[in-house]
Design an enzyme around this catalytic site. Sequence first.
Site, PDB file in Angstrom:
ATOM      1  CG  ASP A  67      -0.293  -0.451   2.505  1.00 54.94           C
ATOM      2  OD1 ASP A  67       0.944  -0.396   2.575  1.00 54.94           O
ATOM      3  OD2 ASP A  67      -1.020  -0.827   3.445  1.00 54.94           O
ATOM      4  CG  ASP A 136      -8.948  -0.828  11.698  1.00 53.27           C
ATOM      5  OD1 ASP A 136      -8.000  -1.574  11.338  1.00 53.27           O
ATOM      6  OD2 ASP A 136      -9.287   0.181  11.040  1.00 53.27           O
ATOM      7  CG  HIS A 138      -5.895  -1.992   8.733  1.00 48.63           C
ATOM      8  ND1 HIS A 138      -5.977  -0.689   9.163  1.00 48.63           N
ATOM      9  CD2 HIS A 138      -4.590  -2.336   8.901  1.00 48.63           C
ATOM     10  CE1 HIS A 138      -4.786  -0.271   9.553  1.00 48.63           C
ATOM     11  NE2 HIS A 138      -3.932  -1.260   9.409  1.00 48.63           N
ATOM     12  CD  GLU A 143      -8.665   1.360   7.792  1.00 48.21           C
ATOM     13  OE1 GLU A 143      -8.612   0.339   8.503  1.00 48.21           O
ATOM     14  OE2 GLU A 143      -8.085   2.424   8.080  1.00 48.21           O
TER      15      GLU A 143
HETATM   16  P1  PGA Z   1       2.034  -1.363  12.688  1.00 47.98           P
HETATM   17  O1  PGA Z   1       0.805  -1.282  11.699  1.00 47.98           O
HETATM   18  O2  PGA Z   1       2.931  -2.412  12.151  1.00 47.98           O
HETATM   19  O3  PGA Z   1       2.718  -0.012  12.635  1.00 47.98           O
HETATM   20  O4  PGA Z   1       1.480  -1.698  14.024  1.00 47.98           O
HETATM   21  C1  PGA Z   1       0.234  -2.488  11.274  1.00 47.98           C
HETATM   22  C2  PGA Z   1      -0.830  -2.193  10.231  1.00 47.98           C
HETATM   23  O5  PGA Z   1      -1.499  -1.157  10.333  1.00 47.98           O
HETATM   24  O6  PGA Z   1      -0.997  -3.009   9.309  1.00 47.98           O
END
Ligand code: PGA
Length: 260
Positions: A67, A136, A138, A143
């Site tokens: 992404d 959340d 994702h 999302e």
């Molecule tokens: P993080 O984010 O590795 O910074 O905890 C994980 C994500 O949002 O996929």
Amino acid sequence: MEVVIVADRHEAGGLVADAIAALVERSPAPVLGLATGSTPLPVYRELARRHASGRLSLATARAFLLDEYVGLPADHPQAYRSFIRRELEAHVDFAADAVQGPDANATDIPAGCAAYEAAIRAAGGVDLQLLGIGTDGHIGFNEPGSSLASRTRIKTLTDQTRRDNSRFFASLDEVPRHVVTQGIGTILEASHLVLLSFGEAKADATARAVEGPVTAMVPASALQLHRHATVVVDEAAAADLRLADYYRETWAHKPSWQGL
Ligand code: PGA
């Protein structure tokens, strides 16, 4: 799905680096799917260590990012393309142009997304896809509510994700609202999915993804549909898993020839 509960991030980094090294050894043209954020860093550090000591070369590998933020200049330190250059490419030996991310600044975003999907297909698809999980639920930036069949497209971040990611920016206002992300359908086409989850803040999302119903409300639950999905969690992120003892038992007695 296989769940591996490890003592800490360092152990996770070693296990996943082993899987990547095995892939690079058996495939003449390995294709990696790279994640960003803090979660994959122990893997990238371990790959860098192995490269520095002459044990690993990624010269034949290609890689695709999950992404990218919309609206950040390409050289912005928090643009995911810059992140991967800094945290991984600078320390290993990918060939020039071997690493690609979606073009989130294209004038025609849907055309850029279609081109990205075509590039992944032309490379033969992703062999091993690294994934983090959002608080959340994702994966990538899909999302809650994302179609389980979705393809690379523009998405709007939830407030929760923008708040979670604001630690990387000077203020919440600077966190972009829009992103381009591989879809869940895109991610599910990789041959092997490896989701990493660390820390107590991820315990609830991890349990819902692994042991809850498959639902677009928890995008990571789509891993339950994949025939080769590995979830590597530390003790804190494993806290809400009902079958934790079973996962420990399975891992402790796994035949050594199997790998991840
Ligand atoms: P993080 O984010 O590795 O910074 O905890 C994980 C994500 O949002 O996929």
